[in-house]
Design a protein around this motif. Sequence first.
Motif, short mmCIF file in Angstrom:
data_model
loop_
_atom_site.label_atom_id
_atom_site.label_comp_id
_atom_site.label_asym_id
_atom_site.label_seq_id
_atom_site.Cartn_x
_atom_site.Cartn_y
_atom_site.Cartn_z
N CYS A 6 -34.62 84.46 124.59
CA CYS A 6 -34.34 85.57 123.67
C CYS A 6 -35.16 85.30 122.41
CB CYS A 6 -32.84 85.60 123.34
SG CYS A 6 -32.44 86.57 121.87
N ASN A 7 -35.96 86.28 122.02
CA ASN A 7 -36.83 86.08 120.86
C ASN A 7 -36.06 85.85 119.57
OD1 ASN A 7 -39.96 86.81 121.33
ND2 ASN A 7 -38.70 87.88 122.81
N THR A 8 -34.94 86.59 119.42
CA THR A 8 -34.18 86.43 118.18
C THR A 8 -33.61 85.01 118.08
OG1 THR A 8 -33.63 88.78 118.19
CG2 THR A 8 -32.27 87.35 116.83
N MET A 9 -33.03 84.54 119.19
CA MET A 9 -32.50 83.17 119.20
C MET A 9 -33.63 82.15 118.98
SD MET A 9 -30.36 81.17 122.15
CE MET A 9 -28.83 82.07 122.12
N ALA A 10 -34.76 82.37 119.64
CA ALA A 10 -35.90 81.47 119.47
C ALA A 10 -36.39 81.47 118.02
CB ALA A 10 -37.03 81.86 120.42
N GLU A 18 -55.72 97.93 112.19
CA GLU A 18 -56.71 97.74 113.26
C GLU A 18 -56.58 96.39 113.96
OE1 GLU A 18 -60.54 98.89 111.69
OE2 GLU A 18 -59.88 100.98 111.72
N VAL A 19 -55.34 96.09 114.37
CA VAL A 19 -55.10 94.84 115.10
C VAL A 19 -55.74 94.91 116.49
CG1 VAL A 19 -52.94 94.36 113.89
CG2 VAL A 19 -52.89 95.70 116.00
N GLY A 20 -56.06 93.72 117.04
CA GLY A 20 -56.65 93.65 118.37
C GLY A 20 -55.60 93.45 119.46
N SER A 21 -54.42 92.95 119.06
CA SER A 21 -53.35 92.74 120.04
C SER A 21 -52.01 92.99 119.37
CB SER A 21 -53.41 91.32 120.60
OG SER A 21 -53.28 90.38 119.54
N LEU A 22 -51.03 93.27 120.22
CA LEU A 22 -49.69 93.54 119.72
C LEU A 22 -48.71 92.72 120.56
CD1 LEU A 22 -47.91 95.37 117.81
CD2 LEU A 22 -47.67 96.91 119.76
N VAL A 23 -48.00 91.78 119.90
CA VAL A 23 -47.04 90.93 120.61
C VAL A 23 -45.72 91.67 120.78
CG1 VAL A 23 -45.79 88.74 120.57
CG2 VAL A 23 -48.09 88.87 119.60
N LEU A 24 -45.25 91.80 122.02
CA LEU A 24 -43.95 92.41 122.30
C LEU A 24 -42.89 91.34 122.11
CD1 LEU A 24 -44.93 94.38 125.54
CD2 LEU A 24 -45.21 95.04 123.14
N GLY A 25 -42.43 91.19 120.86
CA GLY A 25 -41.62 90.04 120.47
C GLY A 25 -40.13 90.22 120.71
N CYS A 26 -39.78 90.83 121.81
CA CYS A 26 -38.37 91.00 122.20
C CYS A 26 -38.36 91.25 123.70
CB CYS A 26 -37.75 92.19 121.45
SG CYS A 26 -36.11 92.67 122.06
N THR A 27 -37.43 90.62 124.40
CA THR A 27 -37.44 90.70 125.87
C THR A 27 -37.21 92.11 126.42
OG1 THR A 27 -35.19 89.85 125.67
CG2 THR A 27 -36.87 88.33 126.46
N HIS A 28 -36.67 93.01 125.58
CA HIS A 28 -36.50 94.38 126.06
C HIS A 28 -37.83 95.16 126.08
CE1 HIS A 28 -32.21 93.78 125.48
NE2 HIS A 28 -31.95 94.99 125.87
N TYR A 29 -38.76 94.78 125.20
CA TYR A 29 -39.91 95.66 124.97
C TYR A 29 -40.87 95.83 126.15
CZ TYR A 29 -38.52 95.28 119.98
OH TYR A 29 -37.84 95.30 118.78
N PRO A 30 -41.04 94.81 127.01
CA PRO A 30 -41.96 95.03 128.13
C PRO A 30 -41.61 96.25 128.99
CG PRO A 30 -41.58 92.69 127.87
CD PRO A 30 -40.63 93.40 126.92
N LEU A 31 -40.34 96.67 128.97
CA LEU A 31 -40.00 97.89 129.72
C LEU A 31 -40.63 99.13 129.10
CD1 LEU A 31 -37.47 95.87 130.47
CD2 LEU A 31 -36.65 97.96 131.53
N ARG A 42 -54.54 95.10 122.87
CA ARG A 42 -53.92 94.47 124.04
C ARG A 42 -52.44 94.20 123.77
NH1 ARG A 42 -58.14 90.54 126.97
NH2 ARG A 42 -56.49 90.82 128.51
N LEU A 43 -51.62 94.49 124.76
CA LEU A 43 -50.18 94.20 124.62
C LEU A 43 -49.90 92.80 125.14
CD1 LEU A 43 -48.60 97.59 125.80
CD2 LEU A 43 -49.17 96.84 123.48
N VAL A 44 -49.27 91.96 124.33
CA VAL A 44 -49.00 90.57 124.71
C VAL A 44 -47.52 90.42 125.04
CG1 VAL A 44 -49.05 88.17 123.97
CG2 VAL A 44 -50.85 89.77 123.21
N ASP A 45 -47.25 90.05 126.27
CA ASP A 45 -45.89 89.87 126.75
C ASP A 45 -45.69 88.38 127.00
OD1 ASP A 45 -43.65 89.67 128.32
OD2 ASP A 45 -44.31 91.11 129.83
N SER A 46 -44.74 87.77 126.31
CA SER A 46 -44.62 86.31 126.39
C SER A 46 -43.97 85.83 127.69
CB SER A 46 -43.86 85.76 125.18
OG SER A 46 -42.56 86.30 125.16
#
Lengths: 244, 244
Positions: free
Chosen positions: A51-55, A155-168, A182-186
């Motif tokens: 969980c990103n928030t817990m992390a 004008e970012v080159g990547s966007l981190v999906l910093g929550c486990t719900h977001y990849p959906l 680019r979308l970055v999914d951890s």
Amino acid sequence: MERLPLERIVYFGDTARVPYGVKSVATIEHFTAQITEFLLQQDVKMLIVACNTMAAVAADVVRRLARDIPVLDVIEAGAHAAVAESNGRGIGVIGTPTTINSNAYARRIHALDPGVRVYSQACPLFVPLVEEGWLDHPVTRLTAQEYLKPVLAEEVGSLVLGCTHYPLLKPLLRDVVGPGVRLVDSAITTAELAAAKLLELGIASTHAGPTAYRFVVTDVPLRFQTIGERFLGRSLGTVEKVEW
Amino acid sequence: MERLPLERIVYFGDTARVPYGVKSVATIEHFTAQITEFLLQQDVKMLIVACNTMAAVAADVVRRLARDIPVLDVIEAGAHAAVAESNGRGIGVIGTPTTINSNAYARRIHALDPGVRVYSQACPLFVPLVEEGWLDHPVTRLTAQEYLKPVLAEEVGSLVLGCTHYPLLKPLLRDVVGPGVRLVDSAITTAELAAAKLLELGIASTHAGPTAYRFVVTDVPLRFQTIGERFLGRSLGTVEKVEW
């Protein structure tokens, strides 16, 4: 499950007390300690803070309680992936309010690459929108456009999906951010890091029989089962409930 | 506070574990029992279940624990107000998924007027939208239009705002439902019923000194204070945190 098909996994979901994303650090630390103790009693050989928030705010609580058991977390993994994909451009990070306020992604990214620019944005409505199942809905699109406007302006080159719900929300977010980001999914990086760590420590499973998965939650399992199977794309089997 | 300015009020907000609206009946009953015990220890003379979800599924838990202390709840009050304002037309009810699934409003309304038609609709995104502060935002308008379409198709005469967050959306909802539908907010009726009950039982306060309000929460008070003051339109003073 896909990357490490020989490993037994115990998944813990604190469904009676979620969401964590708008709660205080003190409360999340308290819940985290309880959950860590529970998982340690299950005799695990590695802990993953998924969980990103817990992390973001309580990974140290897990590490302190885990002693010599290795601990991985999704922010560490996400920061590695983000730096690898940034191509010298800025990195956007989206997450819950608690994750973003903690500044944990920016700190971890800067530890790997002090020169990169990081732009963060809290997206508090994304979790409820995903749980409502509005993955491709005009309301979600409008919300994403509004949240992402300031990050995209940089004008970012990547966007981190910093929550486990977001990849959906990936297909919708891909539309909103356009082909240049680019979308970055951890999740994938976390699985890779876990595999590497298990090998490095010589504790990877070589047992080739059928693997057992345990899903443990704190609320009645019905809703978790429905949403969990939507996330996972397969049946969860029996889900256990702990009484706290 | 406005209707009963001489009464001391202890307000309890379970901020570490909210929202309740998508959680199971068993978990809400468990939390409700804990909170009721706490309030009874504060030596209160009346209990008001001011959360629609708790009132929908766990009011009986409160009544059982309260013994001879009177208990009022917002669904009872809302049902009275809805029937009084229905003018022979159907009644719409909106609330959280748990409230709507419980069918508590329809049951209470039919106990007062068995002939009236009741149309219910869960609106899970309204609470997060209010907490985000998007009270007059295109996303909220689009969400309301989508949720209310089936209820409005039934040509209801009134719409019960069956969640304590929803009155903050009144101006927007008034636009969406149009002038032919009355919005029913149970807050005022609850205060009226409380005043009547205190008089009837001869336990209304006649002490005219400055009244004391206590606000007790389970998470760190900061966020509660911010949102609470937005709801209340005035300062909350000191907010206490209980350790559970």
